[in-house]
Design a protein around this motif. Structure first.
Motif, short mmCIF file in Angstrom:
data_model
loop_
_atom_site.label_atom_id
_atom_site.label_comp_id
_atom_site.label_asym_id
_atom_site.label_seq_id
_atom_site.Cartn_x
_atom_site.Cartn_y
_atom_site.Cartn_z
N SER A 1 -10.59 -10.62 -14.08
CA SER A 1 -10.74 -10.82 -15.42
C SER A 1 -10.00 -12.41 -15.36
N LEU A 2 -10.72 -13.41 -15.89
CA LEU A 2 -9.97 -14.92 -16.13
C LEU A 2 -8.82 -14.64 -17.19
N ALA A 3 -9.28 -13.87 -18.19
CA ALA A 3 -8.18 -13.51 -19.35
C ALA A 3 -6.83 -13.06 -18.59
N ALA A 4 -6.99 -12.26 -17.50
CA ALA A 4 -5.92 -11.56 -17.10
C ALA A 4 -5.15 -12.77 -16.31
N LEU A 5 -5.94 -13.33 -15.40
CA LEU A 5 -5.44 -14.24 -14.56
C LEU A 5 -4.73 -15.67 -15.36
N ARG A 6 -5.25 -15.77 -16.46
CA ARG A 6 -4.51 -16.77 -17.18
C ARG A 6 -3.29 -16.46 -17.78
N ALA A 7 -3.25 -14.93 -18.11
CA ALA A 7 -1.95 -14.30 -18.84
C ALA A 7 -0.85 -14.44 -17.91
N PHE A 8 -1.27 -13.99 -16.48
CA PHE A 8 -0.26 -13.72 -15.46
C PHE A 8 0.15 -15.41 -15.28
N GLU A 9 -0.56 -16.47 -15.07
CA GLU A 9 -0.06 -17.80 -14.92
C GLU A 9 0.77 -18.16 -16.07
N VAL A 10 0.45 -18.01 -17.10
CA VAL A 10 1.55 -18.49 -18.22
C VAL A 10 2.81 -17.64 -18.13
N ALA A 11 2.64 -16.24 -18.16
CA ALA A 11 3.74 -15.72 -17.94
C ALA A 11 4.76 -15.82 -16.63
N LEU B 1 -0.38 -18.28 -25.84
CA LEU B 1 -1.76 -17.77 -25.96
C LEU B 1 -2.05 -17.04 -26.96
N ASN B 2 -1.23 -17.00 -28.07
CA ASN B 2 -1.42 -16.37 -29.41
C ASN B 2 -1.80 -14.64 -29.29
N VAL B 3 -1.32 -14.13 -28.44
CA VAL B 3 -1.68 -12.62 -28.41
C VAL B 3 -0.30 -11.93 -28.30
N THR B 4 -0.29 -10.57 -28.15
CA THR B 4 0.67 -9.76 -28.34
C THR B 4 1.62 -9.60 -27.00
N HIS B 5 3.01 -9.36 -26.89
CA HIS B 5 3.54 -9.19 -25.79
C HIS B 5 3.13 -7.97 -24.80
N ALA B 6 2.50 -6.95 -25.65
CA ALA B 6 1.97 -5.74 -24.91
C ALA B 6 0.72 -6.32 -24.13
N ALA B 7 -0.03 -7.15 -24.83
CA ALA B 7 -1.43 -7.65 -24.02
C ALA B 7 -1.02 -8.42 -22.98
N ILE B 8 -0.02 -9.00 -22.83
CA ILE B 8 0.53 -9.77 -21.75
C ILE B 8 0.80 -8.90 -20.60
N GLY B 9 1.46 -7.85 -21.08
CA GLY B 9 1.91 -6.92 -20.02
C GLY B 9 0.57 -6.06 -19.49
N GLN B 10 -0.25 -5.61 -20.37
CA GLN B 10 -1.36 -5.05 -19.78
C GLN B 10 -2.05 -5.99 -18.83
N HIS B 11 -2.27 -7.12 -19.12
CA HIS B 11 -3.14 -7.95 -18.11
C HIS B 11 -2.45 -8.05 -17.03
N VAL B 12 -0.97 -8.11 -16.70
CA VAL B 12 -0.39 -8.09 -15.43
C VAL B 12 -0.52 -6.88 -14.64
N ALA C 1 -2.49 -24.56 -10.10
CA ALA C 1 -3.25 -25.48 -9.66
C ALA C 1 -4.64 -25.60 -10.04
N GLY C 2 -5.36 -24.28 -10.00
CA GLY C 2 -6.77 -23.91 -10.56
C GLY C 2 -6.95 -24.34 -12.01
N PHE C 3 -6.06 -23.97 -12.83
CA PHE C 3 -6.20 -23.99 -14.21
C PHE C 3 -5.87 -25.60 -14.51
N THR C 4 -5.03 -26.20 -13.94
CA THR C 4 -4.88 -27.58 -14.09
C THR C 4 -6.00 -28.39 -13.82
#
Length: 292
Positions: A8-18, A31-42, A76-79
């Protein structure tokens, strides 16, 4: 590229920001989401790769070797994606605003006023296309159009700019000393009308003047009609907004008013597709219409 083999691109984006912040909390705020959502994506990425990407380190987090490798590639990719989007958006902001108008509206309403817009908004470039042709705003690449009618057109948003009242006007010398109570009092004068706007004929005849019994000249465009009228060649009927300036200047005489509350010039746009430049121009149009 087979996107089925990519998580998932959302998961990849969450990991890149974290990974960039080395903090789930800061990533969640960005990303305007919850702490738990970031952890779930990772965790979903770690399951997908069967690799540990992030480990706890005191009150924060740290990247594993695999996590650092993935973080560098994603950054690099998201940039690159962000730069590409900004470039396209910048092109959209810099390109001229594409405007479709009728020739009569362009020559008699817009052009006498447009100098003020250019002076106040030098950063907004306009490409004004006067044409009677029916256009499709989406397919033909126009940002907005100004059209005459009742505003009831499918798949577009229509906003009334000027009312649809008509005025019967003539050059002063042609009607000097004449008393006009009804249109029948103009029966003996030459009349001018545009071939594309023959619905005006119905408006005139409804007021008691049969155009079959007058000296009528039909011209190809309304610009020609107005030019001929100003040259003293006849009487015509025009939307009030197109001849107000000439009446105020004394170049035309107002003889009769025909109320048409259901008609007018409308600003026509595609819903939810207005650039900042288009919004600036529309705001200026509204202001000038109110002044008129």
């Amino acid at each position: 590229m087979d996107w089925k083999g990519i998580p998932s691109l959302a998961a990849l984006r969450a990991f890149e920001v974290a990974a960039r912040h080395q903090s789930f909390s800061k990533a969640a705020r960005e990303l305007n989401v919850t702490h738990a959502a970031i952890g779930q994506h990772v965790r979903s990425l770690e399951t997908f790769f069967s690799e540990t990407l992030i480990v706890r380190q005191g009150r924060g987090i740290a990247l594993t070797e695999v996590g650092r490798q993935l973080s560098g590639c994603l950054n690099a990719g998201f940039t690159t994606i962000a730069e590409g989007v900004e470039e396209v958006m910048s092109r959209g902001r810099q390109r001229p605003l594409q405007i479709s108008v009728t020739p009569a509206f362009a020559s008699n309403w817009l052009m006498p006023r447009i100098g003020e817009f250019w002076a106040k908004h030098p950063g907004v470039s306009l490409n004004i296309n006067p044409s009677m042709e029916l256009i499709d705003l989406r397919k033909d690449g126009f940002d907005l159009a100004i059209r005459y009618g009742d505003g009831d057109w499918p798949n577009v948003t229509s906003e009334l700019l000027t009312d649809g009242d008509f005025l019967v006007v003539a050059p002063p010398k042609l009607v000097d000393g004449r008393i006009v109570r009804t249109l029948a009092d103009l029966q003996d004068l030459p009349w001018l009308i545009e071939e594309h706007m023959m619905e005006r004929r119905k408006i005139i005849e409804r007021e008691g003047l049969c155009l079959d019994s007058v000296d009528l000249t039909i011209l190809q465009t309304n610009a020609l009609v107005l030019s001929a009228t100003l040259s003293g060649l006849g009487v015509t009927v025009q939307p009030k907004s197109l001849v107000e300036r000439e009446i105020a200047a004394g170049a035309l005489v107002r003889l009769f008013e025909l109320n048409q509350s259901d008609l007018g010039y409308f600003i026509v746009t595609v819903p939810d597709r207005l650039s900042p430049s288009a919004l600036v121009f529309i705001s200026w149009l509204r202001k000038k219409a109110l002044e008129g």
